[in-house]
Design a protein around this motif. Structure first.
Motif, short mmCIF file in Angstrom:
data_model
loop_
_atom_site.label_atom_id
_atom_site.label_comp_id
_atom_site.label_asym_id
_atom_site.label_seq_id
_atom_site.Cartn_x
_atom_site.Cartn_y
_atom_site.Cartn_z
N SER A 1 0.84 -1.20 0.00
CA SER A 1 0.00 0.00 0.00
C SER A 1 0.87 1.25 0.00
CB SER A 1 -0.94 0.00 1.20
OG SER A 1 -0.23 0.04 2.43
N GLY A 2 1.99 1.20 0.73
CA GLY A 2 2.92 2.32 0.74
C GLY A 2 3.51 2.59 -0.63
N ALA A 3 3.82 1.52 -1.38
CA ALA A 3 4.41 1.68 -2.71
C ALA A 3 3.44 2.38 -3.66
CB ALA A 3 4.81 0.32 -3.27
N TYR A 4 2.17 2.01 -3.61
CA TYR A 4 1.19 2.64 -4.49
C TYR A 4 0.88 4.08 -4.05
CZ TYR A 4 0.29 -1.43 -7.36
OH TYR A 4 0.41 -2.46 -8.26
N ALA A 5 0.87 4.32 -2.76
CA ALA A 5 0.69 5.69 -2.27
C ALA A 5 1.85 6.57 -2.73
CB ALA A 5 0.57 5.70 -0.75
N ASP A 6 3.06 6.02 -2.73
CA ASP A 6 4.22 6.76 -3.21
C ASP A 6 4.01 7.23 -4.65
OD1 ASP A 6 5.47 6.27 -0.80
OD2 ASP A 6 6.78 4.68 -1.57
N MET A 7 3.55 6.33 -5.50
CA MET A 7 3.35 6.67 -6.91
C MET A 7 2.32 7.79 -7.06
SD MET A 7 3.36 2.80 -8.48
CE MET A 7 2.89 3.30 -10.14
#
Length: 291
Positions: free
Chosen positions: A173-179
């Motif tokens: 979830s953190g990776a997609y929020a980063d994008m």
């Protein structure tokens, strides 16, 4: 929001438990800060020991199914290896004993890369990773904070893009929020530049703002992220939601599902410019591997 998420999970669990799905979790993040807006690690039925309610599914390493496919798509766009409408092969494939198949066991011959992503076709994804190289993709996942891949890249090989490794809801979830954060900032306050601080893990409470170091180039460029989210908007929504385009009040959501081998795990990741949420469920035969 926490109460709403609890209610949504309970309501869906009442339906899913008829299929022996006893564990379900969800996390909701604020895109701008990465702050956790809602966190439900499992359905809460402590009176029933078979539910294993004490297991936190959000932090448990599980097979992510197809949820890594958008990250590969974005990387290949960024490196100029494909365009959204580039044709990728969707044909019977065997690579050193590895024989990937699409969910429907059919093949299209050739399919635009964006359609391959929105339809979550397995064979084109494997062919794309073969071109991009699994070691390269593995390194990218580590750079964006994925720590659960604790074996060498060649241990996972091309199966990595189909869920052959393990991730957890927290880090993914953190990776997609980063994008989403990178895209928001590029189009907004950073005026066409990038900040490495935009890539960070989710947080439970809002943290002090870090010093910004704006750069001309980013880990992923904004155009690649934009076209990735655009393809994810075309993912078929379930039930009544499949006709969402016909209603002016409908919200545009970039989202992706993932199903692990044997239908042990199910994931759903949804992103808007402001919010990201991830759901996951686990079947009983997989619970022994949790925690």
């Amino acid at each position: 929001m926490q109460r709403q998420v609890n209610e949504v999970l309970e309501r869906n669990h009442d339906v899913l438990k008829g299929n022996d799905i006893n564990n379900i979790a969800a996390i909701v993040l604020d895109v701008e800060t990465g702050q956790t807006l809602a966190y439900c690690g499992n359905i809460s039925h402590p009176e029933d020991s078979t539910m294993q309610s004490d297991v936190d599914v959000i932090s448990a390493p599980r097979s992510p199914g197809s949820t890594l496919k958008p990250l590969l798509f974005a990387n290949m766009l960024h490196d100029g290896l494909i365009l959204p409408n580039s044709l990728v092969p969707d044909v019977p494939t065997q690579i050193i004993g590895f024989h990937p198949r699409n969910f429907d066991l059919a093949y299209d011959g050739a399919v635009p890369a964006s359609k391959a992503l929105s339809r979550s076709l397995n064979v084109p994804a494997v062919k794309m990773l073969q071109q991009y190289k699994s070691e390269r993709f593995y390194d990218f996942l580590h750079r964006i904070g994925i720590t659960t891949l604790n074996k060498p890249a060649d241990h996972y090989g091309l199966s990595l893009i189909l869920g052959g490794g393990e991730n957890n809801l927290w880090e993914l979830s953190g990776a997609y929020a980063d994008m989403a954060r990178v895209l928001n900032h590029y189009n907004g306050i950073y005026n066409g530049k990038y900040d490495t601080a935009d890539y960070h893990s989710p947080v439970y409470v809002q943290q002090p703002v870090k010093e910004h170091h704006l750069e001309k180039n980013g880990l992923l460029d904004a155009a690649s992220i934009f076209y990735t989210f655009q393809a994810m908007e075309e993912v078929m929504r379930p039930g009544e939601e499949m006709l969402w385009q016909h209603f002016s009040s409908s919200q545009r959501v970039a989202w992706k599902t993932g199903t692990s081998f044997g239908f042990r795990d199910g994931w759903a990741i949804g992103i808007t410019p402001d919010t990201l949420w991830v759901y996951g469920w686990v079947t009983p035969m997989a619970r022994a591997g949790l925690g």
